[in-house]
Motif scaffolding. Sequence first.
Motif, PDB file in Angstrom:
ATOM      1  N   HIS A   1       5.531   2.067   6.853  1.00 14.01           N
ATOM      2  CA  HIS A   1       5.346   3.506   6.681  1.00 14.01           C
ATOM      3  C   HIS A   1       5.805   4.270   7.911  1.00 14.01           C
ATOM      4  O   HIS A   1       5.824   3.723   9.005  1.00 14.01           O
ATOM      5  N   PRO A   2       6.118   5.538   7.763  1.00 13.48           N
ATOM      6  CA  PRO A   2       6.568   6.349   8.907  1.00 13.48           C
ATOM      7  C   PRO A   2       5.403   6.904   9.734  1.00 13.48           C
ATOM      8  O   PRO A   2       5.485   7.999  10.268  1.00 13.48           O
ATOM      9  N   TYR A   3       4.322   6.161   9.814  1.00  9.29           N
ATOM     10  CA  TYR A   3       3.136   6.589  10.544  1.00  9.29           C
ATOM     11  C   TYR A   3       2.826   5.599  11.654  1.00  9.29           C
ATOM     12  O   TYR A   3       3.209   4.428  11.594  1.00  9.29           O
ATOM     13  N   SER A   4       2.078   6.076  12.640  1.00 10.47           N
ATOM     14  CA  SER A   4       1.658   5.188  13.728  1.00 10.47           C
ATOM     15  C   SER A   4       0.451   4.363  13.273  1.00 10.47           C
ATOM     16  O   SER A   4      -0.243   4.718  12.315  1.00 10.47           O
ATOM     17  N   LEU A   5       0.194   3.282  14.002  1.00 10.65           N
ATOM     18  CA  LEU A   5      -0.982   2.465  13.692  1.00 10.65           C
ATOM     19  C   LEU A   5      -2.260   3.265  13.894  1.00 10.65           C
ATOM     20  O   LEU A   5      -3.242   3.050  13.189  1.00 10.65           O
ATOM     21  N   GLU A   6      -2.240   4.203  14.819  1.00 10.12           N
ATOM     22  CA  GLU A   6      -3.403   5.078  15.006  1.00 10.12           C
ATOM     23  C   GLU A   6      -3.616   5.959  13.777  1.00 10.12           C
ATOM     24  O   GLU A   6      -4.742   6.092  13.290  1.00 10.12           O
ATOM     25  N   GLU A   7      -2.546   6.564  13.260  1.00 11.02           N
ATOM     26  CA  GLU A   7      -2.664   7.458  12.103  1.00 11.02           C
ATOM     27  C   GLU A   7      -3.172   6.727  10.861  1.00 11.02           C
ATOM     28  O   GLU A   7      -3.803   7.338   9.995  1.00 11.02           O
ATOM     29  N   LEU A   8      -2.890   5.442  10.762  1.00 15.19           N
ATOM     30  CA  LEU A   8      -3.345   4.659   9.610  1.00 15.19           C
ATOM     31  C   LEU A   8      -4.697   3.998   9.876  1.00 15.19           C
ATOM     32  O   LEU A   8      -5.206   3.271   9.025  1.00 15.19           O
ATOM     33  N   LYS A   9      -5.259   4.232  11.056  1.00 13.91           N
ATOM     34  CA  LYS A   9      -6.531   3.621  11.483  1.00 13.91           C
ATOM     35  C   LYS A   9      -6.455   2.096  11.480  1.00 13.91           C
ATOM     36  O   LYS A   9      -7.462   1.414  11.245  1.00 13.91           O
ATOM     37  N   VAL A  10      -5.263   1.581  11.737  1.00 10.15           N
ATOM     38  CA  VAL A  10      -5.092   0.135  11.889  1.00 10.15           C
ATOM     39  C   VAL A  10      -5.653  -0.268  13.256  1.00 10.15           C
ATOM     40  O   VAL A  10      -6.211  -1.352  13.415  1.00 10.15           O
ATOM     41  N   ILE A  11      -5.507   0.624  14.226  1.00 11.77           N
ATOM     42  CA  ILE A  11      -6.091   0.402  15.548  1.00 11.77           C
ATOM     43  C   ILE A  11      -6.941   1.607  15.925  1.00 11.77           C
ATOM     44  O   ILE A  11      -6.712   2.711  15.441  1.00 11.77           O
TER      45      ILE A  11
ATOM     46  N   ASN B   1       0.866  -1.178   0.000  1.00 15.71           N
ATOM     47  CA  ASN B   1       0.000   0.000   0.000  1.00 15.71           C
ATOM     48  C   ASN B   1       0.903   1.228   0.000  1.00 15.71           C
ATOM     49  O   ASN B   1       1.228   1.781   1.048  1.00 15.71           O
ATOM     50  N   ALA B   2       1.321   1.650  -1.173  1.00 15.54           N
ATOM     51  CA  ALA B   2       2.305   2.727  -1.300  1.00 15.54           C
ATOM     52  C   ALA B   2       1.781   4.085  -0.851  1.00 15.54           C
ATOM     53  O   ALA B   2       2.543   4.936  -0.421  1.00 15.54           O
ATOM     54  N   ASN B   3       0.481   4.300  -0.920  1.00 15.85           N
ATOM     55  CA  ASN B   3      -0.106   5.592  -0.546  1.00 15.85           C
ATOM     56  C   ASN B   3      -1.266   5.404   0.434  1.00 15.85           C
ATOM     57  O   ASN B   3      -2.429   5.595   0.058  1.00 15.85           O
ATOM     58  N   PRO B   4      -0.974   5.055   1.672  1.00 16.83           N
ATOM     59  CA  PRO B   4      -2.066   4.837   2.620  1.00 16.83           C
ATOM     60  C   PRO B   4      -2.737   6.153   3.004  1.00 16.83           C
ATOM     61  O   PRO B   4      -2.126   7.218   2.931  1.00 16.83           O
ATOM     62  N   ILE B   5      -3.990   6.072   3.393  1.00 17.94           N
ATOM     63  CA  ILE B   5      -4.681   7.245   3.920  1.00 17.94           C
ATOM     64  C   ILE B   5      -4.155   7.463   5.331  1.00 17.94           C
ATOM     65  O   ILE B   5      -4.068   6.528   6.127  1.00 17.94           O
ATOM     66  N   VAL B   6      -3.780   8.702   5.632  1.00 18.26           N
ATOM     67  CA  VAL B   6      -3.257   9.029   6.958  1.00 18.26           C
ATOM     68  C   VAL B   6      -4.279   9.926   7.650  1.00 18.26           C
ATOM     69  O   VAL B   6      -4.708  10.932   7.099  1.00 18.26           O
ATOM     70  N   TYR B   7      -4.659   9.522   8.863  1.00 17.78           N
ATOM     71  CA  TYR B   7      -5.669  10.238   9.636  1.00 17.78           C
ATOM     72  C   TYR B   7      -4.998  11.040  10.740  1.00 17.78           C
ATOM     73  O   TYR B   7      -3.878  10.751  11.150  1.00 17.78           O
ATOM     74  N   GLU B   8      -5.707  12.010  11.255  1.00 14.31           N
ATOM     75  CA  GLU B   8      -5.191  12.819  12.351  1.00 14.31           C
ATOM     76  C   GLU B   8      -5.259  12.018  13.643  1.00 14.31           C
ATOM     77  O   GLU B   8      -6.210  11.269  13.878  1.00 14.31           O
ATOM     78  N   LYS B   9      -4.240  12.195  14.484  1.00 15.27           N
ATOM     79  CA  LYS B   9      -4.238  11.524  15.784  1.00 15.27           C
ATOM     80  C   LYS B   9      -5.251  12.190  16.707  1.00 15.27           C
ATOM     81  O   LYS B   9      -5.482  13.389  16.615  1.00 15.27           O
TER      82      LYS B   9
END
Length: 158
Positions: A52-62, A7-15
Amino acid sequence: MVSGLINANPIVYEKKERRTRSTPADVDEYAVEAIDQLEIFEHIRDIKDPEHPYSLEELKVISEDAIEVDDKHSYVRVTFTPTVEHCSMATVIGLCLRVKLMRSLPPRYKVDIRVAPGTHATEAAVNKQLNDKERVAAALENPNLVDMVDECLAPSYE
């Protein structure tokens, strides 16, 4: 990170804003406080994604809503949602969640890590792997895998 991203371009959400649990003033300072959903979320929200350089929260994985806690029976379940159905890092993400909680919670807790139903092509296999003590122990004997987990759990100083 890993090349050849699924997933080269994941959606990144606000923490979410950090919240703290309120403790009533009349509680004995030596009393053991029950562990709740918010406390578990605070422990795992900053785990970095392996790709990715994002947290699991930012990617809505958790999310906080995907955490169940039964403090009376010392049980915690974390359900996570991979960003894509064929995420090759789902087992690593689950292992990171398990290791973080093993390091954070008292040993009396049984931790169950699950992929959200219908969100991963090999959901049953991933769930079986993440909740089998022998498989987890074997994975944690692999120095390369332990390095990857430790990298994901390393604190970020944003």
